[in-house]
Design an enzyme around this catalytic site. Sequence first.
Site, short mmCIF file in Angstrom:
data_model
loop_
_atom_site.label_atom_id
_atom_site.label_comp_id
_atom_site.label_asym_id
_atom_site.label_seq_id
_atom_site.Cartn_x
_atom_site.Cartn_y
_atom_site.Cartn_z
N CYS A 175 0.92 -1.59 -0.14
CA CYS A 175 0.19 -0.20 0.12
C CYS A 175 0.83 1.43 -0.18
CB CYS A 175 -1.18 0.05 1.43
SG CYS A 175 -2.15 1.92 1.12
N CYS A 206 0.21 4.80 7.07
CA CYS A 206 -0.22 4.78 8.79
C CYS A 206 0.47 3.97 9.56
CB CYS A 206 -2.00 3.52 7.91
SG CYS A 206 -2.82 4.71 6.59
N CYS A 226 -0.28 -0.01 10.59
CA CYS A 226 0.03 -1.30 9.16
C CYS A 226 1.15 -1.45 8.75
CB CYS A 226 -0.97 -0.35 8.68
SG CYS A 226 -1.89 -1.47 6.91
N CYS A 252 -16.54 -9.76 5.40
CA CYS A 252 -15.70 -8.15 5.26
C CYS A 252 -14.12 -8.92 4.64
CB CYS A 252 -15.37 -7.84 6.67
SG CYS A 252 -16.19 -7.66 7.45
N CYS A 298 -19.52 -6.52 3.88
CA CYS A 298 -18.45 -5.72 4.51
C CYS A 298 -17.08 -5.67 3.44
CB CYS A 298 -18.34 -5.74 5.59
SG CYS A 298 -17.66 -4.38 5.87
N CYS A 310 -19.46 1.93 8.27
CA CYS A 310 -18.97 0.80 9.87
C CYS A 310 -17.54 1.82 9.87
CB CYS A 310 -18.53 -0.41 9.38
SG CYS A 310 -17.32 -1.29 10.67
N ARG A 337 -18.08 -3.04 17.38
CA ARG A 337 -17.14 -4.29 17.55
C ARG A 337 -15.73 -4.65 18.42
NH1 ARG A 337 -16.91 -4.79 11.95
NH2 ARG A 337 -18.55 -5.63 12.31
N1 SAM Z 1 -7.10 0.31 3.31
C1 SAM Z 1 -7.78 0.09 3.85
C2 SAM Z 1 -7.84 1.06 4.49
O1 SAM Z 1 -7.24 1.79 5.22
O2 SAM Z 1 -9.50 1.85 4.61
C3 SAM Z 1 -8.72 -1.17 4.11
C4 SAM Z 1 -7.59 -1.94 5.29
S1 SAM Z 1 -7.01 -1.20 7.12
C5 SAM Z 1 -5.49 -2.01 7.51
C6 SAM Z 1 -8.57 -1.21 7.90
C7 SAM Z 1 -8.62 -0.68 9.42
O3 SAM Z 1 -7.57 -1.35 10.12
C8 SAM Z 1 -7.33 0.64 9.47
O4 SAM Z 1 -8.16 1.45 8.86
C9 SAM Z 1 -7.16 0.29 10.59
O5 SAM Z 1 -8.28 0.92 12.13
C10 SAM Z 1 -7.06 -1.32 11.36
N2 SAM Z 1 -5.92 -1.71 11.52
C11 SAM Z 1 -4.56 -1.24 10.44
N3 SAM Z 1 -3.91 -2.65 11.09
C12 SAM Z 1 -4.30 -2.52 12.20
C13 SAM Z 1 -3.06 -2.98 14.00
N4 SAM Z 1 -1.90 -2.94 13.44
N5 SAM Z 1 -3.98 -2.73 14.93
C14 SAM Z 1 -4.80 -2.06 14.84
N6 SAM Z 1 -5.74 -1.78 13.88
C15 SAM Z 1 -5.88 -2.16 12.55
FE1 SF4 Z 2 -3.01 1.57 3.61
FE2 SF4 Z 2 -3.25 0.28 6.05
FE3 SF4 Z 2 -3.06 2.95 5.70
FE4 SF4 Z 2 -4.66 0.85 5.08
S1 SF4 Z 2 -3.99 1.24 6.68
S2 SF4 Z 2 -4.06 2.22 4.05
S3 SF4 Z 2 -3.92 -0.54 4.17
S4 SF4 Z 2 -1.32 2.17 5.39
#
Ligand code: SAM
Ligand code: SF4
Length: 331
Positions: free
Chosen positions: A71, A75, A78, A115, A146, A206, A278
Amino acid sequence: MTTHSAILQRIDEPRRAEPADRKRWAVAEVEALFDLPFFDLVFRAQQVHRAHFDASAIQRSTLLSIKTGGCSEDCGYCSQSKRHHTGLEPEQLMPIDEVLDKARAAKARGATRFCMGAAWRGPKDRDLEPVVEMVREVKALGLQTCVTLGMLRDGQAEQLAQAGLDYYNHNIDTAPEFYGRVITTHTMQDRLDTLERVRSAGINVCSGGIIGMGESRLQRAALIAQLANLPKPPESVPINNLVAIPGTPLAEAEALDPFEFVRTIAAARITMPASFVRLSAGRQEMSDELQALCFMAGANSMFYGERLLTTDNPDADRDDRLFERLGLRAI
Ligand code: SAM
Ligand code: SF4
Ligand code: DTB
């Protein structure tokens, strides 16, 4: 004729609708909830919960990563950002047959919602086409659907709505004041714009966040207030406890006091009485007793199945035993 999904929809409905003159929550008021003695807060959350839901009924969603890693976004929590060195191998979009096999297995195991998550900043139009097909086919299996695909452009939410998508997950993740400390490649306003597109297309929202990223209690309160004060509160509010993943900037984040996690659930329950709250990421590291406290504080939804997106979730057997011990019922 009553369709299976119509029945699911009805089971899902909270007992009472939101009042038209819904309260706007000041951040200070939400912070005052957090500051209550623990049992006063949990008691209040229980009262609100029981006024709106059957307190023994828990909604169960199974997650599947349909496009993992690579990606563009940064973030800080992530594993899937290509800017972090987490050792995750980026993958192509999963073929639909594989997705459907996973969905059938999730249904057989007792999930009611499936989902599908993709590690995109947002889908390109050519990415959306196969996902639309997945939504259609998963729905045809009798599951609620979802997807979480990142930011949507004009017209994309409508395409998903036409395929019958039930929920779009898009978290605002943290307080507006803390957002730039965790993510710099997009803004909270970008996320809010997508939520508005999802709403306008008639898809259930959500949206929730992550706690334990080094934010203050005031910032946790600000996250909850922001969600509660959306033009309409999200139907589903995932509260994630940070899963600290090696190789991400938040790998060494200090673990949060577990009671503070329960307080966050309670604050979400009180401020968003008709929403499903949730208990999301982080369950693998939680004791059964801590999870029971979360349900007591008003959580009534969870991810079910041994995998989240790139990290583990408790085995379904462990969750089934927990449900049995607590007298909980899956919906
Ligand atoms: N890329 C899309 C987005 O950012 O919306 C979808 C996937 S993203 C991984 C979905 C959500 O997963 C993030 O917004 C975050 O809230 C959660 N998430 C990701 N990594 C995480 C982590 N290490 N611990 C807790 N929640 C996490
Ligand atoms: Fe990309 Fe992870 Fe951020 Fe979703 S949460 S936009 S997968 S870096
Ligand atoms: C949400 O709020 N939590 C889920 C789902 N929505 C997409 C994701 C949790 C991811 C946890 C870390 C991982 O497995 O990579």
